[in-house]
Design a protein around this motif. Structure first.
Motif, mmCIF file in Angstrom:
data_model
loop_
_atom_site.group_PDB
_atom_site.id
_atom_site.type_symbol
_atom_site.label_atom_id
_atom_site.label_comp_id
_atom_site.label_asym_id
_atom_site.label_seq_id
_atom_site.Cartn_x
_atom_site.Cartn_y
_atom_site.Cartn_z
ATOM 1 N N GLU A 168 -6.602 -6.577 23.008
ATOM 2 C CA GLU A 168 -5.894 -7.357 22.282
ATOM 3 C C GLU A 168 -4.628 -6.737 21.590
ATOM 4 N N SER A 169 -4.516 -5.288 21.637
ATOM 5 C CA SER A 169 -3.188 -4.914 21.236
ATOM 6 C C SER A 169 -1.942 -4.633 22.120
ATOM 7 N N ARG A 170 -2.221 -5.340 23.142
ATOM 8 C CA ARG A 170 -0.996 -5.370 24.227
ATOM 9 C C ARG A 170 0.216 -6.058 23.761
ATOM 10 N N GLU A 171 1.153 -5.854 23.762
ATOM 11 C CA GLU A 171 2.505 -6.348 23.410
ATOM 12 C C GLU A 171 3.361 -6.981 24.536
ATOM 13 N N LEU A 172 4.116 -8.045 24.291
ATOM 14 C CA LEU A 172 5.094 -8.512 25.246
ATOM 15 C C LEU A 172 6.407 -8.186 24.488
ATOM 16 N N LYS A 173 7.125 -7.166 25.243
ATOM 17 C CA LYS A 173 8.251 -6.676 24.636
ATOM 18 C C LYS A 173 9.470 -7.715 25.193
ATOM 19 N N PHE A 174 10.488 -7.604 24.218
ATOM 20 C CA PHE A 174 11.803 -8.405 24.268
ATOM 21 C C PHE A 174 12.972 -7.595 24.180
ATOM 22 N N ALA A 175 14.260 -7.649 24.785
ATOM 23 C CA ALA A 175 15.551 -7.036 24.319
ATOM 24 C C ALA A 175 16.028 -8.076 23.351
ATOM 25 N N ARG A 176 15.790 -9.488 23.464
ATOM 26 C CA ARG A 176 16.636 -10.480 22.479
ATOM 27 C C ARG A 176 15.977 -11.422 22.536
ATOM 28 N N VAL A 177 15.659 -12.512 21.466
ATOM 29 C CA VAL A 177 15.374 -13.683 21.456
ATOM 30 C C VAL A 177 16.529 -14.355 20.599
ATOM 31 N N ASP A 178 16.743 -15.528 20.953
ATOM 32 C CA ASP A 178 17.974 -16.303 20.493
ATOM 33 C C ASP A 178 17.292 -17.866 20.210
ATOM 34 N N ALA A 179 17.847 -18.539 19.393
ATOM 35 C CA ALA A 179 17.416 -19.960 18.976
ATOM 36 C C ALA A 179 18.220 -20.613 18.008
#
Length: 212
Positions: A168-179
């Motif tokens: 449950e502690s796994r993360e999905l990493k991102f460099a950037r999110v834009d909206a």
């Protein structure tokens, strides 16, 4: 309205200062604003809130025609803490984040229920996050509706899903999110939400703000 007894007592121009503004025992920061009243027009400019993790700059004007307009920019260097400060659950974290926009609504809607006020909002909002991750474990509380990626991933195929019982502690990493969102009729519409990281997600659709 300017016939409010508290507003009338402040006079045509007033400087407002709160050294430590708190919400449910969480310190939001130092609040400062300049209030100007002319006839039935009210202006708050500037309106600033300086916290340990974030900085809000805004200006609001309610005119004699009964319409209020707000422009704002919120910058944070700890998105998870900022979400918790404002009573939202931290479904994601980011080293840098910003939320800015221009909104307007009828003054009568602001004086009624929160649901009616949300239904009356019109305008544009921009979201940008850098160097962060969607968190696998969901906290209790209301989500930040404009960041729909955590909920999307929890309902995604197992190859993308996070928060399964195995880890449950796994993360999905991102460099950037834009909206960019267009707000009207109680919903936020986007045609270009872009999540760029361990997975690339492009999304268009509607988020029901009143539903949330």
């Amino acid at each position: 309205a300017s016939d409010n007894p508290l507003i009338a007592a402040l006079g045509p121009v007033a400087e407002l200062e709160v050294q430590s503004l708190s919400r449910e025992e969480r310190v939001l920061g130092r609040l400062h604003s300049r209030l100007a009243i002319e006839g039935r027009e009210i202006t708050l400019d500037p309106l600033t809130l300086e916290g340990a993790n974030d900085d809000l700059r805004a200006a609001m004007h309610c005119g004699s025609a009964g319409l209020c307009a707000l422009r704002f920019a919120l910058d944070t260097h700890d998105a998870a803490s900022t979400l918790r400060d404002f009573g939202l659950r931290a479904d994601f974290k980011a080293e840098r984040g910003s939320l800015s926009g221009e909104l307007d609504w009828p003054l009568t809607a602001a004086q009624s229920s929160p649901r009616q006020w949300l239904n009356s909002l019109r305008g544009d909002v921009r979201l940008a996050l850098t160097d962060g991750a969607v968190l696998g474990r969901a906290e209790a509380g209301a989500p930040f509706a404009l960041m729909t990626v955590p909920e999307l991933l929890r309902g995604a195929p197992s190859s993308l899903r996070i928060g399964d019982s195995e880890d449950e502690s796994r993360e999905l990493k991102f460099a950037r999110v834009d909206a960019i969102y267009d707000l009207h009729d109680g919903s936020a519409y986007t045609s270009d939400l872009h999540f760029d990281g361990d997975a690339e997600i492009l999304m268009s659709g509607r988020i029901g703000l009143v539903d949330e």
